[in-house]
Motif scaffolding. Structure first.
Motif, PDB file in Angstrom:
ATOM      1  N   GLU A  10     -44.708  14.671   6.425  1.00 21.49           N
ATOM      2  CA  GLU A  10     -43.423  14.592   7.120  1.00 21.49           C
ATOM      3  C   GLU A  10     -43.389  13.257   7.848  1.00 21.49           C
ATOM      4  N   LYS A  40     -46.048  22.915   2.015  1.00 22.55           N
ATOM      5  CA  LYS A  40     -45.030  22.450   1.062  1.00 22.55           C
ATOM      6  C   LYS A  40     -45.695  21.907  -0.199  1.00 22.55           C
ATOM      7  N   GLN A  44     -41.107  20.445  -3.375  1.00 27.14           N
ATOM      8  CA  GLN A  44     -40.246  20.754  -2.234  1.00 27.14           C
ATOM      9  C   GLN A  44     -39.968  19.531  -1.361  1.00 27.14           C
ATOM     10  N   ALA A  45     -40.584  18.416  -1.682  1.00 30.04           N
ATOM     11  CA  ALA A  45     -40.400  17.200  -0.887  1.00 30.04           C
ATOM     12  C   ALA A  45     -39.021  16.606  -1.140  1.00 30.04           C
ATOM     13  N   ASP A  46     -38.486  15.914  -0.144  1.00 31.06           N
ATOM     14  CA  ASP A  46     -37.213  15.227  -0.316  1.00 31.06           C
ATOM     15  C   ASP A  46     -37.369  14.086  -1.314  1.00 31.06           C
ATOM     16  N   THR A  47     -36.261  13.690  -1.880  1.00 24.27           N
ATOM     17  CA  THR A  47     -36.240  12.604  -2.861  1.00 24.27           C
ATOM     18  C   THR A  47     -35.510  11.395  -2.285  1.00 24.27           C
ATOM     19  N   GLU A  49     -32.789  10.410  -3.209  1.00 24.02           N
ATOM     20  CA  GLU A  49     -31.371  10.792  -3.077  1.00 24.02           C
ATOM     21  C   GLU A  49     -31.095  11.357  -1.683  1.00 24.02           C
ATOM     22  N   THR A  50     -32.021  12.112  -1.134  1.00 23.92           N
ATOM     23  CA  THR A  50     -31.854  12.623   0.232  1.00 23.92           C
ATOM     24  C   THR A  50     -31.846  11.472   1.229  1.00 23.92           C
ATOM     25  N   VAL A  51     -32.733  10.508   1.027  1.00 22.98           N
ATOM     26  CA  VAL A  51     -32.776   9.337   1.916  1.00 22.98           C
ATOM     27  C   VAL A  51     -31.474   8.559   1.823  1.00 22.98           C
ATOM     28  N   HIS A  61     -30.412  13.285  10.609  1.00 27.58           N
ATOM     29  CA  HIS A  61     -31.875  13.407  10.695  1.00 27.58           C
ATOM     30  C   HIS A  61     -32.247  13.535  12.156  1.00 27.58           C
TER      31      HIS A  61
END
Length: 62
Positions: A10, A40, A44-47, A49-51, A61
């Protein structure tokens, strides 16, 4: 060099800015490791695209 995606971390950061230096086109400002997430999986980690969504203001955030 390639690494296997096995450990999820994280990250905390102050801001996201556009950057031509990195392949994803973005840089985290004052990024720091907040904690390891053994609960996790890599899936399940963000990509990126999320950033991008955070950068464009579509997601907040903390």
């Amino acid at each position: 060099m390639y690494v296997r995606p096995e450990l999820v971390v994280e990250m905390a950061f102050n801001d996201i800015q556009a950057s031509s230096k990195y392949p994803g086109g973005l840089a985290l400002r004052f990024a720091r490791l907040k904690r390891y997430r053994p609960d996790k999986s890599p899936g399940q980690a963000d990509t990126i695209e999320t950033v991008r969504a955070i950068h464009e203001g579509r997601l907040g955030h903390s």
